[in-house]
Design an enzyme around this catalytic site. Structure first.
Site, PDB file in Angstrom:
ATOM      1  CG  MET A 142      36.088  27.792  37.042  1.00 19.16           C
ATOM      2  SD  MET A 142      35.764  29.480  36.859  1.00 19.16           S
ATOM      3  CE  MET A 142      35.342  30.209  38.272  1.00 19.16           C
TER       4      MET A 142
ATOM      5  CB  ILE B  65      38.297  29.189  27.389  1.00 21.27           C
ATOM      6  CG1 ILE B  65      38.892  30.146  28.403  1.00 21.27           C
ATOM      7  CG2 ILE B  65      38.009  29.849  26.202  1.00 21.27           C
ATOM      8  CD1 ILE B  65      40.453  30.369  27.906  1.00 21.27           C
TER       9      ILE B  65
ATOM     10  CG  HIS C  79      32.395  38.469  35.587  1.00 19.81           C
ATOM     11  ND1 HIS C  79      33.422  37.480  35.461  1.00 19.81           N
ATOM     12  CD2 HIS C  79      32.860  39.547  36.101  1.00 19.81           C
ATOM     13  CE1 HIS C  79      34.556  38.028  35.628  1.00 19.81           C
ATOM     14  NE2 HIS C  79      34.438  39.319  36.002  1.00 19.81           N
TER      15      HIS C  79
ATOM     16  CG  ASP D 109      33.734  37.714  31.914  1.00 21.44           C
ATOM     17  OD1 ASP D 109      32.579  36.779  31.528  1.00 21.44           O
ATOM     18  OD2 ASP D 109      34.687  37.672  32.493  1.00 21.44           O
TER      19      ASP D 109
HETATM   20  C1  GAR Z   1      30.879  32.483  41.304  1.00 21.48           C
HETATM   21  O1  GAR Z   1      31.500  33.637  42.071  1.00 21.48           O
HETATM   22  C2  GAR Z   1      30.866  33.054  39.968  1.00 21.48           C
HETATM   23  O2  GAR Z   1      30.390  34.561  39.867  1.00 21.48           O
HETATM   24  C3  GAR Z   1      32.324  32.723  39.399  1.00 21.48           C
HETATM   25  O3  GAR Z   1      32.731  31.478  40.117  1.00 21.48           O
HETATM   26  C4  GAR Z   1      31.896  31.346  41.333  1.00 21.48           C
HETATM   27  C5  GAR Z   1      31.317  29.991  41.083  1.00 21.48           C
HETATM   28  O4  GAR Z   1      30.669  29.600  42.483  1.00 21.48           O
HETATM   29  N1  GAR Z   1      32.515  32.986  38.122  1.00 21.48           N
HETATM   30  C6  GAR Z   1      33.473  33.317  37.317  1.00 21.48           C
HETATM   31  O5  GAR Z   1      34.288  33.869  37.991  1.00 21.48           O
HETATM   32  C7  GAR Z   1      33.370  33.512  35.981  1.00 21.48           C
HETATM   33  N2  GAR Z   1      34.282  34.005  35.433  1.00 21.48           N
HETATM   34  P1  GAR Z   1      29.673  28.582  42.490  1.00 21.48           P
HETATM   35  O6  GAR Z   1      30.188  27.284  41.767  1.00 21.48           O
HETATM   36  O7  GAR Z   1      29.292  28.429  43.957  1.00 21.48           O
HETATM   37  O8  GAR Z   1      28.228  29.240  41.586  1.00 21.48           O
END
Ligand code: GAR
Length: 218
Positions: free
Chosen positions: A104, A106, A123, A159
């Site tokens: 998370m 940039i 994404h 994205d």
């Molecule tokens: C996931 O849903 C991924 O798609 C999202 O964060 C989550 C991470 O979960 N990513 C974004 O929103 C990026 N823009 P995780 O840590 O359990 O893999």
């Protein structure tokens, strides 16, 4: 008889996380189970509390923390630290793949350019719909009938990079952000390892902003 020694140089994979790390886990498990030809070299987190760090360690993968909380330098200074760690583990622009898995932050254009066509992201939406944050909540609020997830190469936009794989999830009338996110996540855990496998096997061809999946490898 001449016995030729075949040296197989495996790609080195670096996974960047910030929290739960469930996508990271699905990739690491798939590497073992499906024999994906890639070396899971390192998992890096910007957050020392990330649960995913413990999961990676349990799976026998090296972890590193590059704490971003309280970091006072520029975005590029921070990214240089990440690049240093990646390089130390052999995740280079020549022989590496970087997977963003719920990372998370940039990322600076310099970092992205260094790993051009070697950095993937997942994404939780069908891009180009709902790029950026809170994609699942925005899909529910908008009233779309379908959402899903996308694995794409990272470019300098939000994205916007070339799409590799997508999976669709039907949105139910009574869905909340939470229920939809859960069903999308289950699909993320399927397509992200698939995309890593395709990359590792040299089966993804990029032309402009389009990708094609080759049936044979390099
Ligand atoms: C996931 O849903 C991924 O798609 C999202 O964060 C989550 C991470 O979960 N990513 C974004 O929103 C990026 N823009 P995780 O840590 O359990 O893999």
């Amino acid at each position: 008889m001449i016995v030729e020694k075949i040296q197989i140089n495996l790609l080195n994979l670096g996974i960047l996380i910030s929290g739960r790390g469930s996508n990271m886990e699905s990739i690491l498990r798939a590497i073992k189970k499906q024999k994906i030809p890639i070396n899971p070299a390192v998992v890096i987190s910007n957050n020392s509390d990330a649960i995913g760090l413990k999961i990676a360690q349990r799976l026998g993968v090296k972890t590193e923390i590059v704490e971003s909380r309280g970091f006072t330098g520029s975005r590029l200074d921070y990214d240089k630290k990440i690049i240093q760690v990646l390089s130390r583990y052999g995740v280079t622009e020549k022989n590496g793949l970087v997977c963003l898995a719920g990372f998370m932050r940039i990322i600076s254009p310099e970092f992205i350019r260094k790993y051009k066509n070697r950095m993937l992201n997942i994404h939780p939406a069908i891009l180009p719909s709902f790029p950026g944050l809170h994609a699942q909540r925005r899909a529910v609020e908008y009233g779309t009938r379908y959402s899903g997830c996308t694995v794409h190469f990272v470019d300098e936009g939000v994205d916007t990079g070339p799409i590799i794989l997508q999976a669709i999830v039907k949105v139910k009338d009574n869905d909340t952000e939470g229920t939809l996110s859960k069903r999308i996540l289950a699909k993320e855990h399927v397509i992200y390892p698939q995309a890593v496998k395709l990359f590792a096997e040299g089966k993804i061809k990029i032309t402009g902003r389009k990708t094609a999946i080759k049936s044979r490898g390099r």
